[in-house]
Design a protein around this motif. Structure first.
Motif, PDB file in Angstrom:
ATOM      1  N   HIS A   1      42.059 -56.696 -22.595  1.00  0.00           N
ATOM      2  CA  HIS A   1      41.308 -57.934 -22.799  1.00  0.00           C
ATOM      3  C   HIS A   1      40.564 -58.341 -21.528  1.00  0.00           C
ATOM      4  CE1 HIS A   1      44.228 -59.267 -26.248  1.00  0.00           C
ATOM      5  NE2 HIS A   1      43.395 -58.323 -26.628  1.00  0.00           N
ATOM      6  N   MET A   2      41.262 -58.285 -20.392  1.00  0.00           N
ATOM      7  CA  MET A   2      40.636 -58.678 -19.131  1.00  0.00           C
ATOM      8  C   MET A   2      39.444 -57.786 -18.800  1.00  0.00           C
ATOM      9  SD  MET A   2      41.847 -61.361 -17.614  1.00  0.00           S
ATOM     10  CE  MET A   2      41.321 -61.063 -15.926  1.00  0.00           C
ATOM     11  N   ALA A   3      39.545 -56.495 -19.082  1.00  0.00           N
ATOM     12  CA  ALA A   3      38.436 -55.582 -18.812  1.00  0.00           C
ATOM     13  C   ALA A   3      37.187 -56.021 -19.561  1.00  0.00           C
ATOM     14  CB  ALA A   3      38.830 -54.154 -19.200  1.00  0.00           C
ATOM     15  N   HIS A   4      37.352 -56.417 -20.801  1.00  0.00           N
ATOM     16  CA  HIS A   4      36.209 -56.860 -21.595  1.00  0.00           C
ATOM     17  C   HIS A   4      35.708 -58.228 -21.160  1.00  0.00           C
ATOM     18  CE1 HIS A   4      35.749 -53.668 -24.622  1.00  0.00           C
ATOM     19  NE2 HIS A   4      37.031 -53.459 -24.399  1.00  0.00           N
ATOM     20  N   MET A   5      36.600 -59.103 -20.744  1.00  0.00           N
ATOM     21  CA  MET A   5      36.178 -60.417 -20.266  1.00  0.00           C
ATOM     22  C   MET A   5      35.331 -60.279 -19.001  1.00  0.00           C
ATOM     23  SD  MET A   5      39.751 -62.497 -20.892  1.00  0.00           S
ATOM     24  CE  MET A   5      39.189 -64.004 -20.121  1.00  0.00           C
ATOM     25  N   LEU A   6      35.793 -59.461 -18.062  1.00  0.00           N
ATOM     26  CA  LEU A   6      35.068 -59.282 -16.807  1.00  0.00           C
ATOM     27  C   LEU A   6      33.709 -58.640 -17.033  1.00  0.00           C
ATOM     28  CD1 LEU A   6      38.128 -57.936 -14.814  1.00  0.00           C
ATOM     29  CD2 LEU A   6      37.033 -60.147 -14.419  1.00  0.00           C
ATOM     30  N   ASP A   7      33.686 -57.656 -17.904  1.00  0.00           N
ATOM     31  CA  ASP A   7      32.430 -56.980 -18.205  1.00  0.00           C
ATOM     32  C   ASP A   7      31.449 -57.941 -18.877  1.00  0.00           C
ATOM     33  OD1 ASP A   7      30.929 -54.369 -18.360  1.00  0.00           O
ATOM     34  OD2 ASP A   7      31.051 -54.798 -20.499  1.00  0.00           O
ATOM     35  N   ALA A   8      31.945 -58.729 -19.826  1.00  0.00           N
ATOM     36  CA  ALA A   8      31.079 -59.674 -20.545  1.00  0.00           C
ATOM     37  C   ALA A   8      30.530 -60.750 -19.620  1.00  0.00           C
ATOM     38  CB  ALA A   8      31.853 -60.313 -21.698  1.00  0.00           C
ATOM     39  N   ALA A   9      31.315 -61.138 -18.612  1.00  0.00           N
ATOM     40  CA  ALA A   9      30.898 -62.194 -17.692  1.00  0.00           C
ATOM     41  C   ALA A   9      29.983 -61.676 -16.590  1.00  0.00           C
ATOM     42  CB  ALA A   9      32.117 -62.864 -17.079  1.00  0.00           C
ATOM     43  N   GLY A  10      29.686 -60.389 -16.590  1.00  0.00           N
ATOM     44  CA  GLY A  10      28.741 -59.844 -15.631  1.00  0.00           C
ATOM     45  C   GLY A  10      29.289 -59.582 -14.252  1.00  0.00           C
ATOM     46  N   TYR A  11      30.610 -59.389 -14.117  1.00  0.00           N
ATOM     47  CA  TYR A  11      31.194 -59.073 -12.822  1.00  0.00           C
ATOM     48  C   TYR A  11      30.732 -57.686 -12.377  1.00  0.00           C
ATOM     49  CZ  TYR A  11      34.493 -63.039 -12.792  1.00  0.00           C
ATOM     50  OH  TYR A  11      35.061 -64.281 -12.749  1.00  0.00           O
ATOM     51  N   THR A  12      30.562 -57.504 -11.081  1.00  0.00           N
ATOM     52  CA  THR A  12      30.185 -56.192 -10.571  1.00  0.00           C
ATOM     53  C   THR A  12      31.291 -55.186 -10.863  1.00  0.00           C
ATOM     54  OG1 THR A  12      31.184 -56.544  -8.393  1.00  0.00           O
ATOM     55  CG2 THR A  12      28.892 -57.272  -8.698  1.00  0.00           C
ATOM     56  N   VAL A  13      30.950 -53.923 -10.884  1.00  0.00           N
ATOM     57  CA  VAL A  13      31.945 -52.879 -11.126  1.00  0.00           C
ATOM     58  C   VAL A  13      33.044 -52.932 -10.063  1.00  0.00           C
ATOM     59  CG1 VAL A  13      32.314 -50.372 -11.113  1.00  0.00           C
ATOM     60  CG2 VAL A  13      30.411 -51.344 -12.404  1.00  0.00           C
ATOM     61  N   GLU A  14      32.646 -53.124  -8.816  1.00  0.00           N
ATOM     62  CA  GLU A  14      33.639 -53.207  -7.748  1.00  0.00           C
ATOM     63  C   GLU A  14      34.613 -54.353  -7.999  1.00  0.00           C
ATOM     64  OE1 GLU A  14      33.813 -53.704  -2.861  1.00  0.00           O
ATOM     65  OE2 GLU A  14      32.028 -54.343  -3.991  1.00  0.00           O
ATOM     66  N   ARG A  15      34.088 -55.504  -8.378  1.00  0.00           N
ATOM     67  CA  ARG A  15      34.945 -56.662  -8.621  1.00  0.00           C
ATOM     68  C   ARG A  15      35.828 -56.441  -9.846  1.00  0.00           C
ATOM     69  NH1 ARG A  15      38.191 -60.065  -6.492  1.00  0.00           N
ATOM     70  NH2 ARG A  15      38.124 -62.206  -7.264  1.00  0.00           N
ATOM     71  N   GLN A  16      35.326 -55.784 -10.866  1.00  0.00           N
ATOM     72  CA  GLN A  16      36.151 -55.483 -12.037  1.00  0.00           C
ATOM     73  C   GLN A  16      37.354 -54.633 -11.643  1.00  0.00           C
ATOM     74  OE1 GLN A  16      34.109 -54.213 -15.699  1.00  0.00           O
ATOM     75  NE2 GLN A  16      32.188 -54.977 -14.812  1.00  0.00           N
ATOM     76  N   TYR A  17      37.151 -53.625 -10.803  1.00  0.00           N
ATOM     77  CA  TYR A  17      38.273 -52.807 -10.336  1.00  0.00           C
ATOM     78  C   TYR A  17      39.281 -53.662  -9.573  1.00  0.00           C
ATOM     79  CZ  TYR A  17      36.520 -48.111 -11.497  1.00  0.00           C
ATOM     80  OH  TYR A  17      36.126 -46.976 -12.162  1.00  0.00           O
TER      81      TYR A  17
END
Length: 426
Positions: free
Chosen positions: A39-55
């Motif tokens: 769920h968090m992976a999709h939330m971060l991606d949807a909110a436009g977080y950078t790839v580095e920040r998602q990791y």
């Protein structure tokens, strides 16, 4: 044991972590990772977080939060423990802070660590998992300071009084900062339903020991003691920022059975003490009208109509959501609290899909619709086990606060970790 997995959507970061980077954890942690990490992976991606920040966020979640979420349910989805954090027993409640016209959304959640025995009252003062988290996370989050949290643990956890739930939150700022918070909630729901005058006094006594002079707190206590609407409010959560005390804020969460527009204005202005422009009050009113579906001429003094969900899967806390919840932010340098409304979407408004549509329409009408499509796709992932149109309760709250003259709006929603449809029982 794993949750039932339909054809799942994925993100590049999630796929990378689960297929090429991270080892399997123990049975319990793996369940929570596959559910909440996904769920968090999709939330971060949807909110436009950078790839580095998602990791960074997902690895923090994997290493510091997931192992503390307790035992997984059995193969049929029957929980081995139920947290108080979410009305349906999940140990997390997600939050999506909506974008403004100049900023992107922000992702955060509240979470409850599993402390054996505390959920069954056999060892209610056991906060070992929380204390371990506080001790060890300090090595990673350099500016965290749990001074106030430890103070309230000492002051509120008395042998002759019901123990408190001790909860936490993490705010994942897109720019890289982590914000940590701690929460205390009365353990006995029956005390909340009937009111417990001692809770408010205990909180105030504990706060006074931090510093006897606080005009902001004094104004709130005056309102709660003497205003007709204030007298009805019952304390449910005391929270604080986990930063050094000179920069921290206290947050009172109180509930009231009055859900009328008249009550709303009286509380948001603290009986006229706080000057809120009429345009802001109309904006807040329009959000409530949009979510609940009441007409523009709805009577000022009438409580909002309830639309409870089908089924009684949350009987212990059912009566707690036939209310409005307010948050009073007590900052030492401010003469009056900053106030936020929490609208319990579990009890008010239509199904989860329609709530999402209504909220997105409201955002678009204010020029804040840039992330609406992403929000809906993300929410469909969180609710993929049953479909958003097939019930309500995924959305737990919609909140509204006026900050710097602009609406700060957040959606709160739960994983529905124990929903029968996750285990093929719907």
């Amino acid at each position: 044991m794993t949750i039932r997995k339909p054809a799942r959507r994925t993100t590049k970061v999630w796929d990378s972590l689960v297929t090429r980077c991270l080892p399997l954890q123990d049975r319990d942690a793996e369940f929570w990772w596959q559910l909440t990490g996904y769920h968090m992976a999709h939330m971060l991606d949807a909110a436009g977080y950078t790839v580095e920040r998602q990791y960074e966020v997902l690895l923090f979640h994997y290493l510091w939060i997931v192992p503390r979420l307790g035992p997984a349910p059995d193969a049929d989805g029957v929980p081995k423990w139920k947290a108080v954090m979410a009305h349906e027993g999940s140990p997390l409640e997600y939050s999506w802070k909506w974008n403004t016209t100049t900023s992107q959304p922000e992702i955060r959640y509240s979470w409850e660590p599993f402390n054996p025995g505390s959920d069954r009252n056999s060892n209610p003062l056991n906060h070992a998992n929380s204390l371990d988290y506080m001790q060890t996370v300090s090595h990673i989050v350099r500016d965290v300071d749990f001074t106030w949290a430890r103070h309230f643990l000492r002051e509120l956890e008395k042998e002759d009084r019901p123990a408190s739930y001790f909860l936490h939150a993490v705010e994942y700022n897109p720019a890289g900062k982590l914000g940590l918070k701690s929460y205390f909630a009365p353990r006995c729901f029956k005390l909340l339903e009937g009111g417990d005058s001692m809770v408010k006094k205990e909180w105030d006594d504990a706060i006074t020991k931090l510093g006897p002079s606080n005009a902001c707190r004094d104004n709130l206590m005056e309102f709660l003691a003497n205003n007709p609407e204030g007298k009805l409010m019952k304390p449910i959560v005391l929270a604080m920022d986990d930063v050094k005390p000179s920069k921290s804020r206290l947050k009172f969460y109180l509930m009231t059975p009055h859900t009328s527009f008249a009550s709303l204005k009286e509380i948001m202005t603290m009986g006229g003490l706080i000057d809120i422009p009429e345009a802001n009050m109309k904006d807040l009113r329009s959000l409530i009208q949009a979510i609940i579906g009441v007409p523009s001429d709805y009577p000022e003094h009438a409580n909002m109509p309830i639309t409870p969900p089908i089924g009684k899967t949350w009987a212990d806390t059912e009566n707690l959501f036939e209310c409005f919840v307010y948050f009073f932010d007590i900052a030492p340098q401010n003469p009056q609290p900053e106030i936020k409304l929490y609208l319990p979407a579990r009890m008010y408004g239509p199904d989860d899909l329609e709530i999402a549509y209504r909220l997105m329409d409201w955002m678009r009408a204010r020029g804040r619709g840039a992330y609406c499509d992403q929000y809906l796709r993300m929410l469909e992932v969180v609710g993929e086990h049953r479909g958003l149109a097939n019930g309500k309760g995924l959305h737990s709250f919609i909140s509204y606060q006026i900050k710097n003259g602009e609406a700060d709006v957040k959606s709160y929603f739960t994983p529905e970790a124990y929903h029968p449809a996750r285990f093929g029982r719907a």
